[in-house]
Design an enzyme around this catalytic site. Sequence first.
Site, mmCIF file in Angstrom:
data_model
loop_
_atom_site.group_PDB
_atom_site.id
_atom_site.type_symbol
_atom_site.label_atom_id
_atom_site.label_comp_id
_atom_site.label_asym_id
_atom_site.label_seq_id
_atom_site.Cartn_x
_atom_site.Cartn_y
_atom_site.Cartn_z
ATOM 1 N N GLY A 242 0.835 -1.217 0.000
ATOM 2 C CA GLY A 242 0.000 0.000 0.000
ATOM 3 C C GLY A 242 0.858 1.251 0.000
ATOM 4 O O GLY A 242 0.622 2.176 0.776
ATOM 5 N N ASN B 104 1.832 -2.466 5.444
ATOM 6 C CA ASN B 104 1.147 -1.188 5.690
ATOM 7 C C ASN B 104 -0.269 -1.120 5.138
ATOM 8 O O ASN B 104 -1.109 -0.405 5.673
ATOM 9 C CB ASN B 104 2.003 -0.065 5.078
ATOM 10 N N TYR C 263 -12.325 -2.900 12.131
ATOM 11 C CA TYR C 263 -10.980 -2.314 12.083
ATOM 12 C C TYR C 263 -10.220 -2.589 13.385
ATOM 13 O O TYR C 263 -9.051 -2.989 13.375
ATOM 14 C CB TYR C 263 -11.126 -0.816 11.826
ATOM 15 N N ALA D 226 -10.777 -4.976 15.589
ATOM 16 C CA ALA D 226 -10.477 -6.412 15.718
ATOM 17 C C ALA D 226 -9.266 -6.776 14.856
ATOM 18 O O ALA D 226 -8.368 -7.508 15.305
ATOM 19 C CB ALA D 226 -11.703 -7.238 15.296
ATOM 20 N N ALA D 227 -9.221 -6.245 13.644
ATOM 21 C CA ALA D 227 -8.082 -6.535 12.760
ATOM 22 C C ALA D 227 -6.793 -5.967 13.342
ATOM 23 O O ALA D 227 -5.763 -6.654 13.391
ATOM 24 C CB ALA D 227 -8.338 -5.946 11.368
ATOM 25 N N LYS D 228 -6.845 -4.730 13.829
ATOM 26 C CA LYS D 228 -5.618 -4.077 14.316
ATOM 27 C C LYS D 228 -5.145 -4.670 15.639
ATOM 28 O O LYS D 228 -3.939 -4.682 15.924
ATOM 29 C CB LYS D 228 -5.836 -2.565 14.429
ATOM 30 N N ILE E 131 -3.426 10.311 12.074
ATOM 31 C CA ILE E 131 -2.417 10.795 11.130
ATOM 32 C C ILE E 131 -3.141 11.446 9.951
ATOM 33 O O ILE E 131 -4.128 10.892 9.438
ATOM 34 C CB ILE E 131 -1.536 9.616 10.640
#
Length: 247
Positions: free
Chosen positions: A12, A90, A155, A157-159, A188
């Site tokens: 990415g 990323n 998001y 849960a994935a992170k 960011i």
Amino acid sequence: MLLDNKVAVVTGASRGIGRAVALALAQAGAKVVINYAGNAAAAREVEEKITALGGEALVVQADVAQLESVEDLVKQAIEKFGRIDILVNNAGITRDNLLMRMKEEDWDAVINTNLKGIFNCTKTIARVMMKQRSGKIINMSSVVGVTGNAGQANYAAAKAGVIGFTKSMAKELASRGITVNAVAPGFIATDMTAVLSDQIKEELAGRVPLGRLGSAEEVASAVLFLVSDAATYITGQTLHVDGGMVM
Ligand code: NAD
């Protein structure tokens, strides 16, 4: 230079944090494989910047969620550069909604890209690194993976999964000379957060002790540190780059 003769794959990497990481690694002397999902022109622009710096880059389209696509990326990287020393996982997406409104396809898309994508890339590239008996892997998590966030169950849960995966890989790959760390950015300023209203951005900045959103370059600096020889005894860690938001 810091990363002379090193080869880095950044997923990415056509925009945002991935782009900043690709440029920072190239500036430090690494040859960079710029992976992108859809925007070839943006990826080429990153390649041109690296070439202008006197560096070397290879642009490769691949969907990190698809194992065959990742295998093809790795094949191209090895054909061009012969080795892979650094992997920066990323690539990531958001598909926000409250649980009751979250569609199964939004759950699957985020888990497949943000978590399975890291499994696919790490599995394929760690195989190369294990033969080399050296390597540095950085996984992009998020403060949301640590704190949770209403409207971002997929998001978060994935992170959070990325952090567990990072620790497991650090243990599994240490004996092969491979370090595995996570970076957890806070808020960011990138295209991902550009969709938020100014009011929300101001509110978010108010929750950050340093009082502002971070930049992609500030996240890239943390990645550069973790893949450099300044961090040879650091593995299994999650480095927060969040202006002090979570402590
Ligand atoms: P971004 O949307 O600007 O960039 C994400 C990149 O990933 C894009 O280039 C996109 O094309 C690529 N990508 C998406 N799906 C892909 C796939 N299946 N295969 C290959 N590439 C794919 O976002 P960003 O802000 O630069 O975020 C980069 C990473 O940092 C993400 O993992 C994100 O979750 C994480 N992060 C960002 C913030 C933030 O505030 N911006 C905070 C915490 C964590």
